[in-house]
Scaffold this active site. Structure first.
Site, PDB file in Angstrom:
ATOM      1  N   ASP A  16       0.855  -1.186   0.000  1.00 22.15           N
ATOM      2  CA  ASP A  16       0.000   0.000   0.000  1.00 22.15           C
ATOM      3  C   ASP A  16       0.895   1.240   0.000  1.00 22.15           C
ATOM      4  O   ASP A  16       1.065   1.909   1.016  1.00 22.15           O
ATOM      5  CB  ASP A  16      -0.900  -0.026   1.237  1.00 22.15           C
ATOM      6  CG  ASP A  16      -2.031   0.990   1.158  1.00 22.15           C
ATOM      7  OD1 ASP A  16      -2.237   1.562   0.071  1.00 22.15           O
ATOM      8  OD2 ASP A  16      -2.704   1.205   2.177  1.00 22.15           O
ATOM      9  N   GLU A  88      -6.300   4.897  -9.341  1.00 21.87           N
ATOM     10  CA  GLU A  88      -7.576   5.445  -8.877  1.00 21.87           C
ATOM     11  C   GLU A  88      -8.077   6.593  -9.744  1.00 21.87           C
ATOM     12  O   GLU A  88      -7.332   7.516 -10.098  1.00 21.87           O
ATOM     13  CB  GLU A  88      -7.432   5.928  -7.426  1.00 21.87           C
ATOM     14  CG  GLU A  88      -8.754   6.300  -6.785  1.00 21.87           C
ATOM     15  CD  GLU A  88      -8.754   6.061  -5.293  1.00 21.87           C
ATOM     16  OE1 GLU A  88      -9.734   6.482  -4.655  1.00 21.87           O
ATOM     17  OE2 GLU A  88      -7.808   5.456  -4.764  1.00 21.87           O
ATOM     18  N   LYS A 124      -9.556   1.832  -9.896  1.00 22.61           N
ATOM     19  CA  LYS A 124     -10.011   1.982  -8.512  1.00 22.61           C
ATOM     20  C   LYS A 124     -10.950   3.182  -8.403  1.00 22.61           C
ATOM     21  O   LYS A 124     -10.656   4.257  -8.939  1.00 22.61           O
ATOM     22  CB  LYS A 124      -8.766   2.167  -7.631  1.00 22.61           C
ATOM     23  CG  LYS A 124      -8.960   2.011  -6.145  1.00 22.61           C
ATOM     24  CD  LYS A 124      -7.571   2.079  -5.495  1.00 22.61           C
ATOM     25  CE  LYS A 124      -7.637   2.024  -3.986  1.00 22.61           C
ATOM     26  NZ  LYS A 124      -6.300   2.241  -3.390  1.00 22.61           N
ATOM     27  N   THR A 148     -12.998   0.955  -3.544  1.00 19.37           N
ATOM     28  CA  THR A 148     -12.317   1.382  -2.325  1.00 19.37           C
ATOM     29  C   THR A 148     -13.244   2.223  -1.447  1.00 19.37           C
ATOM     30  O   THR A 148     -14.410   2.422  -1.773  1.00 19.37           O
ATOM     31  CB  THR A 148     -11.039   2.154  -2.702  1.00 19.37           C
ATOM     32  OG1 THR A 148     -10.278   2.441  -1.529  1.00 19.37           O
ATOM     33  CG2 THR A 148     -11.372   3.462  -3.412  1.00 19.37           C
ATOM     34  N   PHE A 170     -11.978  -0.938   4.493  1.00 22.00           N
ATOM     35  CA  PHE A 170     -10.994  -0.143   5.234  1.00 22.00           C
ATOM     36  C   PHE A 170     -11.044  -0.457   6.728  1.00 22.00           C
ATOM     37  O   PHE A 170     -11.851   0.100   7.469  1.00 22.00           O
ATOM     38  CB  PHE A 170     -11.255   1.343   4.999  1.00 22.00           C
ATOM     39  CG  PHE A 170     -10.578   1.907   3.782  1.00 22.00           C
ATOM     40  CD1 PHE A 170     -10.398   1.138   2.651  1.00 22.00           C
ATOM     41  CD2 PHE A 170     -10.120   3.212   3.770  1.00 22.00           C
ATOM     42  CE1 PHE A 170      -9.762   1.656   1.527  1.00 22.00           C
ATOM     43  CE2 PHE A 170      -9.484   3.737   2.660  1.00 22.00           C
ATOM     44  CZ  PHE A 170      -9.312   2.962   1.525  1.00 22.00           C
TER      45      PHE A 170
END
Length: 311
Positions: A16, A88, A124, A148, A170
């Site tokens: 990440d 993203e 994303k 996400t 998350f």
């Protein structure tokens, strides 16, 4: 084997980060980025020449520069890993299905021009109803998506029904919310709402034979990670990966398809039911808009840096 080595035997490890040196050192299978990580990577002093060159190339068009740099970092990451990178879509498009689809297609075209196989890219976007519907369209075009900012079971159910490739619940942000709401400094893993959220999503997907993969994200500690050992994927920051590598403990598998112990009815959500579930879910109500705003702010920070370089 250390804890990280044991974890790798049960779960696909994802880095990440947008830090290329960290990715090279840690050798994950996949890597995820987001606007905050991209901004952090690009505002490093070593990247100033790259920013300047991109500004010249796109004649100062900030949005085009940021999109190009995002893909460029994605390509750099793919040189260092065997698997996929998540790229993203601009968070400002989170509630616009058509604009999200359009931006995703632009990204895929840019990756194609760079010689990247489409199977190595995950697009994303935030798990809003509009983002999920965009992903549904893209998946039918064989463009794989990672949804996400996922905090609630209703988001996960809608993603699975849409045929999304991957979701990123998350964990850490839910724990942060729990600490604030309960006025607690420390929450043991067995009481961690973020960990429990991923366990329930994982069990639901496996019970009902969904192909959508679950990738726990946003971790605050190695203990949270180990509590989800066996999850399809886990995306983990470099500092926690390093901590796991230095832990010499036995890692027990916590999740597997045949360990689902709680029978869960299958649910199908239309937009009205999705919206009603959102209104009942205080965690998602609080964290989803904040997460989108945070990603927008990160992009704005990078845009401000680029604007200053134009002067």
């Amino acid at each position: 084997m250390n804890a990280l080595e044991q974890l790798r035997t049960m779960t696909t490890i994802v880095a990440d980060t947008g830090d290329l040196l960290a990715i090279e050192r840690l050798a994950p299978v996949d890597a995820t980025t987001n606007p905050s990580l991209i901004t952090k990577a690009l505002t490093h002093p070593d990247k100033q020449a790259l920013l300047s060159d991109s500004l010249n190339q796109f004649h100062g068009d900030i949005d085009s520069v940021i999109d190009s740099l995002t893909v460029e970092i994605g390509c750099d990451i793919l040189k260092l890993i065997e698997g996929r990178v998540s790229t993203e879509v601009d968070a400002r498009l989170s509630y616009d299905t058509d604009a999200t689809i359009s931006k995703a297609l632009e990204f895929m075209e840019a990756y194609d021009k760079a010689g990247i196989n489409s199977e190595r890219v995950l697009i994303k976007m935030a798990a809003t109803w509009q983002g999920i519907k965009a992903a549904e369209v893209l998946e039918k075009q064989n463009i794989h998506c990672n949804l996400t900012l996922l905090f609630g079971q209703h988001q996960a159910v809608a993603c699975a029904d849409a045929g999304v490739t991957l979701i990123s619940p998350f964990v850490g942000r839910i724990l942060d919310w729990q600490k604030r709401q309960q006025n607690r400094q420390i929450v043991p893993v067995e009481d961690d709402m973020g960990v429990e959220s991923v366990r329930l999503i994982y069990q639901y997907f496996k019970q009902h034979n969904y192909n959508t993969q679950v990738m726990g994200a946003s971790f605050r500690s190695p203990e949270q990670v180990l509590a989800l050992a066996g999850c399809d994927l886990l995306t983990i920051s470099p500092d926690i990966l390093d901590s796991l590598a230095n832990m010499n403990i036995k890692v027990e598998r916590q999740l597997s398809p045949d360990m689902a112990v709680k029978a869960m009815d299958k649910v199908t959500l239309d937009q009205a039911a999705f919206d009603a579930s959102y209104q009942e879910d205080k965690v998602t109500q609080n964290l989803l808009p904040k997460g989108i705003d945070g990603f927008i702010a990160a992009r704005d920070e990078l845009a401000a840096t680029l604007e200053a370089m134009k002067r």
